[in-house]
Design a protein around this motif. Sequence first.
Motif, PDB file in Angstrom:
ATOM      1  N   CYS A   9      33.062   4.554   3.846  1.00 53.64           N
ATOM      2  CA  CYS A   9      33.808   5.270   2.815  1.00 53.64           C
ATOM      3  C   CYS A   9      35.288   5.238   3.187  1.00 53.64           C
ATOM      4  O   CYS A   9      35.660   5.566   4.304  1.00 53.64           O
ATOM      5  CB  CYS A   9      33.315   6.710   2.734  1.00 53.64           C
ATOM      6  N   CYS A  12      36.377   9.385   3.540  1.00 54.25           N
ATOM      7  CA  CYS A  12      35.951  10.235   4.654  1.00 54.25           C
ATOM      8  C   CYS A  12      35.470   9.422   5.854  1.00 54.25           C
ATOM      9  O   CYS A  12      35.113   9.985   6.876  1.00 54.25           O
ATOM     10  CB  CYS A  12      34.878  11.222   4.210  1.00 54.25           C
ATOM     11  N   CYS A  30      32.038   7.068  -0.659  1.00 54.46           N
ATOM     12  CA  CYS A  30      30.663   7.525  -0.684  1.00 54.46           C
ATOM     13  C   CYS A  30      30.422   8.427  -1.897  1.00 54.46           C
ATOM     14  O   CYS A  30      31.363   8.862  -2.564  1.00 54.46           O
ATOM     15  CB  CYS A  30      30.327   8.263   0.613  1.00 54.46           C
ATOM     16  N   CYS A  33      32.216  11.944  -1.765  1.00 57.39           N
ATOM     17  CA  CYS A  33      33.645  11.899  -2.079  1.00 57.39           C
ATOM     18  C   CYS A  33      33.862  11.645  -3.566  1.00 57.39           C
ATOM     19  O   CYS A  33      34.771  12.188  -4.175  1.00 57.39           O
ATOM     20  CB  CYS A  33      34.335  10.806  -1.267  1.00 57.39           C
TER      21      CYS A  33
HETATM   22 ZN   LIG Z   1      33.247   9.790   1.701  1.00 58.20          ZN
END
Ligand SMILES: [Zn+2]
Length: 129
Positions: A9, A12, A30, A33
Amino acid sequence: MQKKHPIQCQRCKADIPENDEREFNGKVICEDCYMILLSPPKACDPWAAYCAKSFSEKTGSRPDLNPVQVKILQILKETGGISIQELSEQLELPLETFERDIAALRHMEKLRAEMRGGRKIICLWQNND
Ligand SMILES: [Zn+2]
């Protein structure tokens, strides 16, 4: 067979489970998020740093006004709008003791601030009369 490198991701930095990657503004992120970005938390008005959330949690739904808040609204109704300093004098309270009440009332859309002749005036959200 070549092992596929896990997708990371870009927000994050977590490894994204296969087929769970999402794309947002050209970034691979992801699912968590993605949800966050799609529904960003409501930003608090910086002038009213006190978030409406804290009292709605306390009372469940519609918050009751405390005596100071009632007094503020009464003064605003009588005066049709007043500067924060004048309000402080009328309440006979120092500003820092009722700042939070102003912010809370603003979040409840009971009052608002406007500029009148270069001065910041606090007045009722709507003049009902
Ligand atoms: Zn993420």
